[in-house]
Design a protein around this motif. Structure first.
Motif, PDB file in Angstrom:
ATOM      1  N   ILE A 177       0.840  -1.206   0.000  1.00 23.74           N
ATOM      2  CA  ILE A 177       0.000   0.000   0.000  1.00 23.74           C
ATOM      3  C   ILE A 177       0.871   1.250   0.000  1.00 23.74           C
ATOM      4  N   HIS A 178       1.883   1.250   0.855  1.00 25.19           N
ATOM      5  CA  HIS A 178       2.793   2.394   0.950  1.00 25.19           C
ATOM      6  C   HIS A 178       3.481   2.643  -0.386  1.00 25.19           C
ATOM      7  N   ASP A 204       2.561   1.708  -3.428  1.00 21.18           N
ATOM      8  CA  ASP A 204       1.621   2.108  -4.479  1.00 21.18           C
ATOM      9  C   ASP A 204       1.177   3.556  -4.301  1.00 21.18           C
ATOM     10  N   LEU A 205       0.944   3.968  -3.068  1.00 23.23           N
ATOM     11  CA  LEU A 205       0.545   5.358  -2.812  1.00 23.23           C
ATOM     12  C   LEU A 205       1.695   6.311  -3.135  1.00 23.23           C
ATOM     13  N   VAL A 264      -5.767   4.741 -10.736  1.00 21.80           N
ATOM     14  CA  VAL A 264      -4.990   3.832  -9.890  1.00 21.80           C
ATOM     15  C   VAL A 264      -4.440   2.686 -10.725  1.00 21.80           C
ATOM     16  N   THR A 312      -0.414   2.043 -11.192  1.00 27.37           N
ATOM     17  CA  THR A 312       0.153   0.859 -10.534  1.00 27.37           C
ATOM     18  C   THR A 312       0.461  -0.254 -11.522  1.00 27.37           C
ATOM     19  N   TYR A 338      -8.826  -4.105  -3.879  1.00 28.03           N
ATOM     20  CA  TYR A 338      -7.625  -3.317  -3.578  1.00 28.03           C
ATOM     21  C   TYR A 338      -7.639  -2.006  -4.356  1.00 28.03           C
ATOM     22  N   GLU A 339      -8.090  -2.067  -5.577  1.00 28.14           N
ATOM     23  CA  GLU A 339      -8.202  -0.890  -6.434  1.00 28.14           C
ATOM     24  C   GLU A 339      -9.177   0.132  -5.822  1.00 28.14           C
ATOM     25  N   LEU A 371      -7.509   1.835  -2.765  1.00 29.27           N
ATOM     26  CA  LEU A 371      -6.568   2.892  -3.121  1.00 29.27           C
ATOM     27  C   LEU A 371      -7.290   4.123  -3.669  1.00 29.27           C
ATOM     28  N   ILE A 414      -8.594   6.115  -0.827  1.00 31.99           N
ATOM     29  CA  ILE A 414      -7.540   6.845  -0.116  1.00 31.99           C
ATOM     30  C   ILE A 414      -7.124   8.094  -0.879  1.00 31.99           C
ATOM     31  N   ILE A 415      -6.890   7.974  -2.187  1.00 35.96           N
ATOM     32  CA  ILE A 415      -6.417   9.142  -2.938  1.00 35.96           C
ATOM     33  C   ILE A 415      -7.485  10.233  -3.010  1.00 35.96           C
TER      34      ILE A 415
END
Length: 204
Positions: free
Chosen positions: A24-25, A27-28, A96, A100, A112-113, A116, A119-120
């Motif tokens: 996660i870290h 990818d972000l 995303v 990614t 998962y997509e 993310l 989050i963004i």
């Protein structure tokens, strides 16, 4: 003789959790490196992308429950009184996926997509997400972003495109332009562009 040690050997679950947090870290961080900030108004291509790809873009937090439910209905083949159109991926999710590079269509990957994308949405503005996606989207062979697509297809800047040309560039998200344009590609892209133009008039 018994030797005691304070070394903590993590079990498999702990390892999986740790790997997930690292993923996660990373990818972000990767997404952050591809974010462009802008205060410009939407251009015509962006307007058509929203119309074609995600009409509720400015009203959701990265994922659209309505689109997900619609996609589920299509998957389980429930017949209702109207034809279901569109997919479950929002513009945020497409961004995303583009950055990614994850392409597998599995339930875990889609979840998962969505995570993310959510989050963004709390890290960047909607305008910046769309603007950044428009600069990284794959629109055809050797075409990355709407500026390249406008230059190659019409030898113009995005700001110089006509209404129809803007709709054509937006249609390339679903129908990427081949290295050499073919009649089949043009007809498919034109059909989608015409649909977008017609839809835009009803929204206005």
């Amino acid at each position: 003789m018994t030797i005691r040690t304070n070394i903590n050997i993590p079990n498999r679950r702990q390892e999986r959790v740790r790997s997930l947090f690292i993923k996660i870290h990373n990818d972000l961080f990767k997404i952050d490196q591809h974010i462009f900030h802008t205060e410009n108004e939407l251009n015509l291509v962006e307007e058509y992308v929203i119309i074609l790809e995600d009409r509720r873009f400015f009203y959701h937090n990265g994922f659209d429950i309505r689109s997900i439910l619609r996609e589920l209905l299509k998957i389980i083949n429930i017949k209702i009184f109207f034809k279901l159109k569109g997919g479950a991926s929002t513009i945020d999710m497409q961004f995303v996926r583009t950055i990614t590079g994850y392409k597998k269509k599995t339930f875990s990957r889609k979840t998962y997509e969505i995570f993310l994308a959510y989050i963004i949405n709390h890290r960047y503005s909607k305008r910046d997400i769309l603007y950044s996606y428009m600069h990284h989207a794959y629109l055809g062979t050797r075409l990355t972003g709407i500026e390249q697509a406008a230059k190659k297809t019409y030898n113009k800047k995005v700001s110089e495109l006509s209404d129809f040309e803007s709709a054509m560039v937006a249609s390339m998200l679903l129908s990427p332009q081949p290295l050499v344009q073919t009649a089949r590609w043009y007809i498919r892209a034109k059909r989608r562009a015409t649909y977008a133009m017609r839809l835009r008039k009803t929204i206005e």
